[in-house]
Design a protein around this motif. Structure first.
Motif, short mmCIF file in Angstrom:
data_model
loop_
_atom_site.label_atom_id
_atom_site.label_comp_id
_atom_site.label_asym_id
_atom_site.label_seq_id
_atom_site.Cartn_x
_atom_site.Cartn_y
_atom_site.Cartn_z
N ARG A 104 0.85 -1.20 0.00
CA ARG A 104 0.00 0.00 0.00
C ARG A 104 0.89 1.25 0.00
O ARG A 104 1.68 1.45 0.92
CB ARG A 104 -0.93 0.00 1.21
CG ARG A 104 -1.95 -1.13 1.17
CD ARG A 104 -2.66 -1.30 2.51
NE ARG A 104 -3.39 -0.11 2.91
CZ ARG A 104 -4.61 0.20 2.50
NH1 ARG A 104 -5.25 -0.62 1.66
NH2 ARG A 104 -5.23 1.29 2.92
N VAL A 122 0.74 5.37 -0.20
CA VAL A 122 -0.08 6.57 -0.18
C VAL A 122 0.66 7.68 -0.92
O VAL A 122 1.83 7.95 -0.66
CB VAL A 122 -0.44 7.00 1.26
CG1 VAL A 122 0.80 7.36 2.07
CG2 VAL A 122 -1.43 8.16 1.25
N ARG A 127 -0.89 -1.17 -4.40
CA ARG A 127 -2.12 -0.39 -4.42
C ARG A 127 -1.77 1.04 -4.07
O ARG A 127 -1.21 1.31 -3.00
CB ARG A 127 -3.14 -0.93 -3.41
CG ARG A 127 -4.44 -0.12 -3.46
CD ARG A 127 -5.37 -0.42 -2.32
NE ARG A 127 -6.44 0.57 -2.25
CZ ARG A 127 -7.16 0.82 -1.17
NH1 ARG A 127 -6.96 0.14 -0.07
NH2 ARG A 127 -8.10 1.75 -1.18
N ILE A 154 -2.84 4.82 -3.14
CA ILE A 154 -3.93 5.55 -2.49
C ILE A 154 -3.74 7.04 -2.80
O ILE A 154 -2.71 7.61 -2.43
CB ILE A 154 -3.92 5.32 -0.97
CG1 ILE A 154 -4.06 3.82 -0.67
CG2 ILE A 154 -5.02 6.12 -0.28
CD1 ILE A 154 -3.62 3.44 0.73
N ALA A 201 -3.99 10.49 -1.97
CA ALA A 201 -4.22 11.40 -0.85
C ALA A 201 -3.76 12.80 -1.22
O ALA A 201 -3.11 13.50 -0.44
CB ALA A 201 -3.49 10.91 0.40
N TRP A 210 -5.06 11.53 8.92
CA TRP A 210 -5.98 10.93 7.95
C TRP A 210 -5.23 10.02 6.99
O TRP A 210 -5.67 8.91 6.68
CB TRP A 210 -6.71 12.04 7.18
CG TRP A 210 -7.48 11.55 5.99
CD1 TRP A 210 -8.57 10.74 6.00
CD2 TRP A 210 -7.20 11.83 4.62
NE1 TRP A 210 -8.99 10.49 4.71
CE2 TRP A 210 -8.18 11.14 3.85
CE3 TRP A 210 -6.23 12.59 3.96
CZ2 TRP A 210 -8.19 11.22 2.45
CZ3 TRP A 210 -6.25 12.66 2.58
CH2 TRP A 210 -7.23 11.97 1.85
N ALA A 211 -4.07 10.48 6.51
CA ALA A 211 -3.29 9.66 5.59
C ALA A 211 -2.75 8.42 6.28
O ALA A 211 -2.77 7.32 5.71
CB ALA A 211 -2.13 10.48 5.03
N ALA A 250 -4.11 6.86 8.68
CA ALA A 250 -5.23 5.95 8.96
C ALA A 250 -5.44 4.95 7.83
O ALA A 250 -6.07 3.91 8.03
CB ALA A 250 -6.51 6.75 9.20
N GLU A 251 -4.89 5.24 6.65
CA GLU A 251 -4.98 4.32 5.52
C GLU A 251 -4.03 3.12 5.68
O GLU A 251 -4.04 2.20 4.86
CB GLU A 251 -4.66 5.05 4.21
CG GLU A 251 -5.66 6.12 3.83
CD GLU A 251 -6.96 5.52 3.31
OE1 GLU A 251 -6.97 4.32 2.99
OE2 GLU A 251 -7.94 6.26 3.21
N LYS A 252 -3.19 3.15 6.74
CA LYS A 252 -2.24 2.06 7.02
C LYS A 252 -1.32 1.77 5.83
O LYS A 252 -1.18 0.62 5.39
CB LYS A 252 -2.98 0.78 7.41
CG LYS A 252 -3.91 0.93 8.61
CD LYS A 252 -3.14 1.25 9.87
CE LYS A 252 -4.08 1.32 11.09
NZ LYS A 252 -3.37 1.74 12.31
N PRO A 253 -0.67 2.81 5.29
CA PRO A 253 0.21 2.56 4.15
C PRO A 253 1.51 1.88 4.58
O PRO A 253 1.98 2.04 5.72
CB PRO A 253 0.49 3.97 3.64
CG PRO A 253 0.41 4.83 4.86
CD PRO A 253 -0.69 4.22 5.69
#
Length: 222
Positions: free
Chosen positions: A33, A35, A69, A71, A73, A89-90, A92-95
């Motif tokens: 992941r 971001v 993947r 994300i 942001a 907030w960024a 929280a996406e657990k990158p």
């Protein structure tokens, strides 16, 4: 009877082993992941959703067989201060990894480079504490604020990259800035063709970021 009992025990052992190992297998097969944390240049201002940099970059990496993947942001108009304010907030996406592209609006607004550096330093520090590998994309100052501002602003990004030991891509708009055919009418935001140039040029640095992550993950599993 004994044979049937042995078969049953063998079957149960196989099922149990699958239950025990399946979370690890799932984790191993999960996409990396990434971001993309930035401003309008990341968000895809003025472009169809599928032309934004994170979408095009994910497509390019997957074409190479990399399971990733991206994300998106990116927030149009964001400064480094705005990025710092929404960092939770960024995260929280657990990158696993992050591409940080912030600072263009600081330069356009003539914000003191010391503030830009302090904000980016705080973002990088938080990313490091969270165990997130980073690619820092640099930016160059516009010429209208004078040579002193330009020198101070341009020095921020390589200095931070060195201090934090992150992957560094010196100029996010390399090959695109100043080329009308690759920019929208405002002269600031890339067209879809311009995004493709950005992706092609930043790709080697993203590969380095992914390779570092793979090596770090391998070390942890030993």
């Amino acid at each position: 009877m004994a044979t049937r009992r042995n078969v049953l025990l063998g079957t149960l052992s196989t099922v149990f082993a699958g239950i025990v190992t399946s979370p690890a297998r799932a984790a191993a097969s999960a996409p990396v992941r990434i971001v993309a944390f930035g401003d309008s240049l990341t968000a895809g201002y003025g472009l169809p959703a599928d032309a934004a940099m994170p979408v095009r970059l994910e497509r390019a990496l997957r074409a190479e067989g990399r399971d990733v993947r991206l994300i998106n942001a990116g927030i149009s108009g964001d400064t480094t201060a705005g990025g710092l304010a929404r960092l939770d907030w960024a995260l929280a996406e657990k990158p696993d990894l992050a591409i940080i592209e912030l600072g263009a609006n600081d330069g356009l607004r003539g914000i003191d480079p010391k503030l830009t550096e302090a904000n980016l330093d705080a973002i990088l520090t938080r990313m490091n504490k969270a165990g997130i590998g980073v690619l820092l994309a640099g930016m160059l100052a516009p010429p209208n604020y004078g040579r002193d501002f330009e020198t101070a602003f341009n020095a921020v990004f390589p200095r931070l990259a060195k201090a934090h030991g992150v992957v560094f891509y010196p100029f996010y708009l390399d090959g695109v800035a100043g080329k009308p055919e690759l920019n929208q009418p405002d002269g600031l935001h890339p067209t879809a063709a311009g995004i493709d140039v950005i992706v092609a040029r930043i790709l080697p640095s993203v590969r380095t970021l992914l390779d570092r992550f793979a090596a770090r993950t391998a070390d942890r599993s030993r």
